[in-house]
Design a protein around this motif. Structure first.
Motif, PDB file in Angstrom:
ATOM      1  N   UNK A  11       1.733   8.870  -8.721  1.00 53.72           N
ATOM      2  CA  UNK A  11       0.756   8.754  -7.639  1.00 53.72           C
ATOM      3  C   UNK A  11       1.425   8.291  -6.353  1.00 53.72           C
ATOM      4  N   UNK A  12       1.126   8.993  -5.274  1.00 55.93           N
ATOM      5  CA  UNK A  12       1.631   8.640  -3.947  1.00 55.93           C
ATOM      6  C   UNK A  12       0.455   8.668  -2.965  1.00 55.93           C
ATOM      7  N   UNK A  13       0.567   7.958  -1.842  1.00 57.11           N
ATOM      8  CA  UNK A  13      -0.526   7.977  -0.879  1.00 57.11           C
ATOM      9  C   UNK A  13      -0.590   9.278  -0.083  1.00 57.11           C
ATOM     10  N   UNK A  14       0.540   9.998  -0.024  1.00 58.45           N
ATOM     11  CA  UNK A  14       0.641  11.194   0.808  1.00 58.45           C
ATOM     12  C   UNK A  14       1.827  12.018   0.307  1.00 58.45           C
ATOM     13  N   UNK A  15       1.646  13.330   0.226  1.00 54.64           N
ATOM     14  CA  UNK A  15       2.731  14.191  -0.251  1.00 54.64           C
ATOM     15  C   UNK A  15       3.997  14.041   0.592  1.00 54.64           C
ATOM     16  N   UNK A  16       3.838  14.086   1.903  1.00 48.36           N
ATOM     17  CA  UNK A  16       5.010  14.053   2.773  1.00 48.36           C
ATOM     18  C   UNK A  16       5.738  12.719   2.711  1.00 48.36           C
ATOM     19  N   UNK A  17       5.005  11.626   2.521  1.00 50.50           N
ATOM     20  CA  UNK A  17       5.649  10.321   2.350  1.00 50.50           C
ATOM     21  C   UNK A  17       6.466  10.299   1.061  1.00 50.50           C
ATOM     22  N   UNK A  18       5.930  10.910   0.006  1.00 49.18           N
ATOM     23  CA  UNK A  18       6.679  11.000  -1.249  1.00 49.18           C
ATOM     24  C   UNK A  18       7.943  11.821  -1.095  1.00 49.18           C
ATOM     25  N   UNK A  19       7.831  12.965  -0.442  1.00 49.69           N
ATOM     26  CA  UNK A  19       9.006  13.815  -0.212  1.00 49.69           C
ATOM     27  C   UNK A  19      10.025  13.079   0.646  1.00 49.69           C
ATOM     28  N   UNK A  20       9.556  12.397   1.687  1.00 48.85           N
ATOM     29  CA  UNK A  20      10.471  11.671   2.574  1.00 48.85           C
ATOM     30  C   UNK A  20      11.272  10.626   1.812  1.00 48.85           C
ATOM     31  N   UNK A  21      10.614   9.911   0.894  1.00 46.29           N
ATOM     32  CA  UNK A  21      11.345   8.892   0.150  1.00 46.29           C
ATOM     33  C   UNK A  21      12.274   9.512  -0.881  1.00 46.29           C
ATOM     34  N   UNK A  22      11.717  10.316  -1.757  1.00 48.48           N
ATOM     35  CA  UNK A  22      12.522  10.814  -2.873  1.00 48.48           C
ATOM     36  C   UNK A  22      13.615  11.782  -2.428  1.00 48.48           C
ATOM     37  N   UNK A  23      13.314  12.648  -1.497  1.00 49.40           N
ATOM     38  CA  UNK A  23      14.323  13.612  -1.028  1.00 49.40           C
ATOM     39  C   UNK A  23      15.163  13.030   0.098  1.00 49.40           C
ATOM     40  N   UNK A  56       6.152  15.054 -10.568  1.00 49.89           N
ATOM     41  CA  UNK A  56       5.078  15.753  -9.882  1.00 49.89           C
ATOM     42  C   UNK A  56       4.408  14.721  -8.981  1.00 49.89           C
ATOM     43  N   UNK A  57       4.580  14.860  -7.676  1.00 48.64           N
ATOM     44  CA  UNK A  57       3.973  13.922  -6.739  1.00 48.64           C
ATOM     45  C   UNK A  57       2.500  14.273  -6.596  1.00 48.64           C
ATOM     46  N   UNK A  58       1.649  13.326  -6.915  1.00 45.28           N
ATOM     47  CA  UNK A  58       0.207  13.543  -6.922  1.00 45.28           C
ATOM     48  C   UNK A  58      -0.455  12.564  -5.962  1.00 45.28           C
ATOM     49  N   UNK A  59      -1.150  13.092  -4.966  1.00 48.64           N
ATOM     50  CA  UNK A  59      -1.870  12.220  -4.051  1.00 48.64           C
ATOM     51  C   UNK A  59      -3.046  11.601  -4.793  1.00 48.64           C
ATOM     52  N   UNK A  60      -3.151  10.286  -4.663  1.00 47.52           N
ATOM     53  CA  UNK A  60      -4.222   9.551  -5.331  1.00 47.52           C
ATOM     54  C   UNK A  60      -5.580  10.074  -4.890  1.00 47.52           C
TER      55      UNK A  60
END
Length: 130
Positions: A11-23, A56-60
């Motif tokens: 679970x992430x708050x936002x897809x792009x925030x997840x991509x920014x951190x992990x990638x 799998x990044x999933x927006x809450x």
């Protein structure tokens, strides 16, 4: 019979925030980013060289899931990122602003340090002993 865990939802708050951190900070590969509808995407990230498994990044969706962001494992380390060069990755992550919760330590199973992702989930960065 052959089975494997292919993806783990995070679970992430936002897809792009997840991509920014992990990638951006951890150097993961963005494997898939497909719009499913106006609000939902199928976003998969994977550590370099991981081959089959990924996140799998999933927006809450809803209050219950939003409250679980960063605490999916109840405060325990829930993710274990193996590396072939601990010192390289520790230095790279630290330079990118990744927050380590402890100094690196040697254990019977390898060199390890706990870090938090941008959302509060705890990870082990681990170079296993041969």
């Amino acid at each position: 019979m052959r089975q494997r865990i292919a993806l783990f939802s995070l679970l992430v708050p936002d897809y792009d925030a997840g991509i920014a951190f992990y990638c951006g900070k951890l150097g993961f590969d963005l494997v898939e980013d497909v719009a499913l509808d106006a609000d939902k995407r199928w976003v998969v990230v994977r550590p370099k060289g991981a081959g089959e498994s990924g996140l799998l990044l999933a927006v809450a969706d809803g209050e219950r899931q939003q409250q679980a962001i960063g605490n999916q494992m109840g405060g325990r380390v829930g993710f274990f990122l193996h590396t072939d060069d601990f010192d390289r990755d520790h230095a790279s992550f630290a330079a990118a602003g990744v927050r380590f919760l402890e100094t690196p330590r040697d254990e019977p199973y390898g060199k390890v340090a706990v870090f938090e992702d941008a959302f509060g989930n705890r990870w082990d960065l681990l170079e296993p002993r041969a």
